[in-house]
Design a protein around this motif. Sequence first.
Motif, PDB file in Angstrom:
ATOM      1  N   GLN A  22       0.812  -1.207   0.000  1.00  0.00           N
ATOM      2  CA  GLN A  22       0.000   0.000   0.000  1.00  0.00           C
ATOM      3  C   GLN A  22       0.854   1.268   0.000  1.00  0.00           C
ATOM      4  N   VAL A  53      -8.690   0.347  -0.477  1.00  0.00           N
ATOM      5  CA  VAL A  53      -8.372   1.211  -1.634  1.00  0.00           C
ATOM      6  C   VAL A  53      -7.242   2.175  -1.314  1.00  0.00           C
ATOM      7  N   HIS A  55      -4.093   1.739  -1.445  1.00  0.00           N
ATOM      8  CA  HIS A  55      -3.007   1.697  -2.432  1.00  0.00           C
ATOM      9  C   HIS A  55      -3.302   2.621  -3.606  1.00  0.00           C
ATOM     10  N   VAL A  56      -4.601   2.788  -3.920  1.00  0.00           N
ATOM     11  CA  VAL A  56      -4.993   3.722  -4.981  1.00  0.00           C
ATOM     12  C   VAL A  56      -4.704   5.151  -4.521  1.00  0.00           C
ATOM     13  N   GLU A  59      -0.848   5.844  -4.539  1.00  0.00           N
ATOM     14  CA  GLU A  59      -0.339   5.995  -5.909  1.00  0.00           C
ATOM     15  C   GLU A  59      -0.831   7.292  -6.534  1.00  0.00           C
ATOM     16  N   MET A  60      -2.099   7.633  -6.300  1.00  0.00           N
ATOM     17  CA  MET A  60      -2.648   8.873  -6.832  1.00  0.00           C
ATOM     18  C   MET A  60      -1.903  10.079  -6.265  1.00  0.00           C
ATOM     19  N   GLU A  96     -13.585  11.137  -3.329  1.00  0.00           N
ATOM     20  CA  GLU A  96     -13.699   9.701  -3.594  1.00  0.00           C
ATOM     21  C   GLU A  96     -14.065   8.948  -2.326  1.00  0.00           C
ATOM     22  N   ASN A 100     -17.260   6.564  -1.772  1.00  0.00           N
ATOM     23  CA  ASN A 100     -16.844   5.172  -1.628  1.00  0.00           C
ATOM     24  C   ASN A 100     -17.956   4.335  -1.008  1.00  0.00           C
ATOM     25  N   TYR A 114     -10.191   6.559   0.745  1.00  0.00           N
ATOM     26  CA  TYR A 114      -8.985   6.898  -0.001  1.00  0.00           C
ATOM     27  C   TYR A 114      -8.127   7.834   0.853  1.00  0.00           C
TER      28      TYR A 114
END
Length: 579
Positions: A22, A53, A55-56, A59-60, A96, A100, A114
């Motif tokens: 993550q 989520v 890890h999203v 990365e974002m 988000e 969610n 997120y």
Amino acid sequence: MPATLTLSLGQHSERGRKDTNQDFHGARLPEGAALALRGCALAIADGIGSSPVSHVASEMAVRSFLSDYYETPDSWSVKTAASRVVAATNSWLHAETRRNRHLHDPEGGQDRGYVTTFSALVLRSRTAHIFHVGDARIGRVVQRSLEALTEDHRVVLSASESYLGRALGAAAHVEIDHTTVALEAGDVFVLTTDGVHESVAPEAIVAEITRHGDDLDGAAREIARLAYENGSGDNLTVQIVRVDALPDGNPEEITGRLDALPPAPLLEPPTAFDGYRVLRTLHASHRSHVYLAVDDDTERRVALKVPSTDLHVDPAGLQRLMMEEWIARRIDSPHVLSAPPRTRRRSHLYTVMDYVEGRTLAQWLRDNPEPDLETIRDIVAQIAAGLRAFHRREMVHRDLRPHNVLIDAAGTVRIIDFGATRIAGLAEDDPSIDATVQGTVQYTAPECLAGWPATPQADIFSLGVIAYQMLTGRLPYGTQAAQAFSEARARRLHYVSVAAARVGVPTFVDAALRKAVHPNPAQRYDVLSAFVHDLRHPNPSLPGLRRAALLERDPVLFWKLVSLALAVTVAVLLARGAR
């Protein structure tokens, strides 16, 4: 030759004992103008373990920072550019999170959203900028240990229980820590997620970096391995960056090395020069000579500016001249002079700007010594629109005066001559840029004469002086303003009402001008739009203004009420007479 910023980088990330990684990390080490303007950036993020989520989110956060930061206006300071990008990312992540589906889980909430920590290191010129939210860490190697450059945003409830006090995506707004440190050649910075620094002592991290020498990737892998062997149950991410060489600290890389090309010579029109047909001289001063020319390739008419002979031995003056074209390409406004695209290499130092047929405001005032109030309002509004374009990019013109305003045949007003413009991003690197007053003293704000850095309020002052001059033919403080080189002298300035020089000017216009040119910048308008508005509309909040009578505010309604009152009076009299 002056060195450029040169770095060595090592990175490693793995999932460790977890099923998924993550964490996310990245770096961007550009070259050329991007290196000079924005520097090199490293970013690390750690999504919260309770969210599927996260890890999203991590990365974002990293990808958007390393992309969007380099798309911000070149003139923005590092702090402004990075902070706005991080704030925008936080807003997206929080939106988000709210959408969610896990929010509807009874055990959900933001712990399922997120949400991520985020830390970034931006190395620009001779300064390191740290941006931090959460509990990843950034440190600098000092002898055999790590100097902490960030503070964990973690709230400890007990020896076994704690939670993140700050993270991206957790709330609509996020507070971002920003600190700066001066760079020295040989500096080593280390970025880690908590899975690493909670399991490996700072001294052990430094020891591995020292043992691996130039193999920084190997050092990062070994530090992660140590964390795993020491029992870390979290993801493991390490970034190491070493400063190998520093630039000389000057912003010359932006427009090109000044010593790479000789200053352009003075020209004798008509002549050919560097792919241009030089037709005639437009203007000459002790700073520069401006010529009307035609580009041989495009047949486009341009204004070609070359430095005066005196400027050839003035590196700072040459730098300001070269910055003008750079500024013009970065401001998109119909009220600011623009520059054509650069299509070929040049043999000398000079600038090329678009040519606009017109006359300066100084000449226009000589031709129109008593302009009507509505025309003045229109000119002021157009100048203000141009200044807003500067201020949006964290630039202050600093030399706004009638000679630096151009009016074309259609009545369009443009700001010209950017040689004194203060650019926040460059002043951040070289504070000496603010050491000398660059503007014309009669139009320069008192705080700038006293040596303080110019802010947008300084441009508002200059615009107020111009508006006052158009109305009266005079300056609001006469010759006193040019002597206000201290705060004490500025406080003694006495504003002369426009009513003393021009009959019929509304009181509310005089009040707006008084506020715009106030000696204290804190007492001026905060934004240009408010000044433009108050020139047209009475503002009861301004000192000395009463609330306008109904007859002034709404004459139609006033006379309707008068007619109604008369009608009622007549009706009453007729009723009495009928008795």
